[in-house]
Scaffold this motif. Structure first.
Motif, PDB file in Angstrom:
ATOM      1  N   PRO A 140       0.814  -1.222   0.000  1.00 53.35           N
ATOM      2  CA  PRO A 140       0.000   0.000   0.000  1.00 53.35           C
ATOM      3  C   PRO A 140       0.846   1.269   0.000  1.00 53.35           C
ATOM      4  CG  PRO A 140      -0.071  -1.074   2.142  1.00 53.35           C
ATOM      5  CD  PRO A 140       0.667  -1.991   1.225  1.00 53.35           C
ATOM      6  N   ASP A 141       2.113   1.163   0.340  1.00 51.87           N
ATOM      7  CA  ASP A 141       2.972   2.336   0.415  1.00 51.87           C
ATOM      8  C   ASP A 141       3.783   2.543  -0.869  1.00 51.87           C
ATOM      9  OD1 ASP A 141       3.791   4.544   2.024  1.00 51.87           O
ATOM     10  OD2 ASP A 141       5.734   3.568   2.269  1.00 51.87           O
ATOM     11  N   CYS A 142       4.614   1.535  -1.227  1.00 52.01           N
ATOM     12  CA  CYS A 142       5.491   1.701  -2.401  1.00 52.01           C
ATOM     13  C   CYS A 142       4.891   1.119  -3.677  1.00 52.01           C
ATOM     14  CB  CYS A 142       6.866   1.088  -2.133  1.00 52.01           C
ATOM     15  SG  CYS A 142       6.895  -0.729  -2.100  1.00 52.01           S
ATOM     16  N   ARG A 143       3.795   0.365  -3.577  1.00 51.62           N
ATOM     17  CA  ARG A 143       3.054  -0.210  -4.707  1.00 51.62           C
ATOM     18  C   ARG A 143       3.798  -1.317  -5.446  1.00 51.62           C
ATOM     19  NH1 ARG A 143      -1.471   0.287  -3.334  1.00 51.62           N
ATOM     20  NH2 ARG A 143      -2.564   0.561  -5.253  1.00 51.62           N
ATOM     21  N   LYS A 144       4.906  -1.793  -4.906  1.00 52.83           N
ATOM     22  CA  LYS A 144       5.608  -2.918  -5.529  1.00 52.83           C
ATOM     23  C   LYS A 144       4.907  -4.213  -5.136  1.00 52.83           C
ATOM     24  CE  LYS A 144      10.061  -0.751  -6.062  1.00 52.83           C
ATOM     25  NZ  LYS A 144      11.503  -0.853  -5.865  1.00 52.83           N
ATOM     26  N   LEU A 145       5.001  -5.233  -6.008  1.00 56.81           N
ATOM     27  CA  LEU A 145       4.325  -6.496  -5.738  1.00 56.81           C
ATOM     28  C   LEU A 145       4.924  -7.186  -4.518  1.00 56.81           C
ATOM     29  CD1 LEU A 145       3.822  -8.045  -9.282  1.00 56.81           C
ATOM     30  CD2 LEU A 145       2.129  -6.955  -7.820  1.00 56.81           C
ATOM     31  N   LEU A 146       4.035  -7.723  -3.700  1.00 57.07           N
ATOM     32  CA  LEU A 146       4.445  -8.441  -2.500  1.00 57.07           C
ATOM     33  C   LEU A 146       4.643  -9.916  -2.834  1.00 57.07           C
ATOM     34  CD1 LEU A 146       1.900  -6.894  -0.003  1.00 57.07           C
ATOM     35  CD2 LEU A 146       4.350  -6.406  -0.134  1.00 57.07           C
ATOM     36  N   PRO A 147       5.422 -10.626  -2.027  1.00 58.96           N
ATOM     37  CA  PRO A 147       5.535 -12.084  -2.217  1.00 58.96           C
ATOM     38  C   PRO A 147       4.168 -12.737  -2.049  1.00 58.96           C
ATOM     39  CG  PRO A 147       7.156 -11.272  -0.633  1.00 58.96           C
ATOM     40  CD  PRO A 147       6.233 -10.134  -0.927  1.00 58.96           C
ATOM     41  N   GLU A 148       4.044 -13.970  -2.465  1.00 60.11           N
ATOM     42  CA  GLU A 148       2.763 -14.673  -2.338  1.00 60.11           C
ATOM     43  C   GLU A 148       2.629 -15.202  -0.916  1.00 60.11           C
ATOM     44  OE1 GLU A 148       1.674 -17.377  -5.401  1.00 60.11           O
ATOM     45  OE2 GLU A 148       2.682 -16.188  -6.925  1.00 60.11           O
ATOM     46  N   TRP A 149       2.255 -14.315  -0.007  1.00 63.10           N
ATOM     47  CA  TRP A 149       2.089 -14.665   1.390  1.00 63.10           C
ATOM     48  C   TRP A 149       0.752 -15.344   1.601  1.00 63.10           C
ATOM     49  CZ3 TRP A 149       3.829  -9.095   2.676  1.00 63.10           C
ATOM     50  CH2 TRP A 149       5.222  -9.051   2.777  1.00 63.10           C
ATOM     51  N   GLY A 150       0.711 -16.256   2.552  1.00 67.56           N
ATOM     52  CA  GLY A 150      -0.526 -16.934   2.915  1.00 67.56           C
ATOM     53  C   GLY A 150      -1.158 -16.279   4.128  1.00 67.56           C
TER      54      GLY A 150
END
Length: 66
Positions: free
Chosen positions: A15-25
């Motif tokens: 939500p801050d830098c808009r880069k894709l996050l890892p596929e967290w569960g």
């Protein structure tokens, strides 16, 4: 044959830098992880967490029935 129905890969962005996050569960999000790019704590809205929980339990119940 319908070729237009391919679902695009859905991943969440920070939500801050808009880069894709890892596929967290679900377990990862319950620990309020930090974005690996900018370090901002990532917290999902409670209704999204509830959907993840119900999907997880639904999957387990279906496994038991098989």
């Amino acid at each position: 044959m319908e070729l237009g129905r391919i679902q695009p890969e859905q991943r969440m962005a920070c939500p801050d830098c808009r880069k894709l996050l890892p596929e967290w569960g679900l377990e990862d999000f319950e620990k309020t992880p930090r974005c690996p790019h900018c370090g901002t704590k990532v917290k999902l809205p409670e209704e999204v967490m509830e959907k993840l929980r119900s999907a997880r339990y639904l999957g387990r119940n279906l496994d038991l029935m098989g």
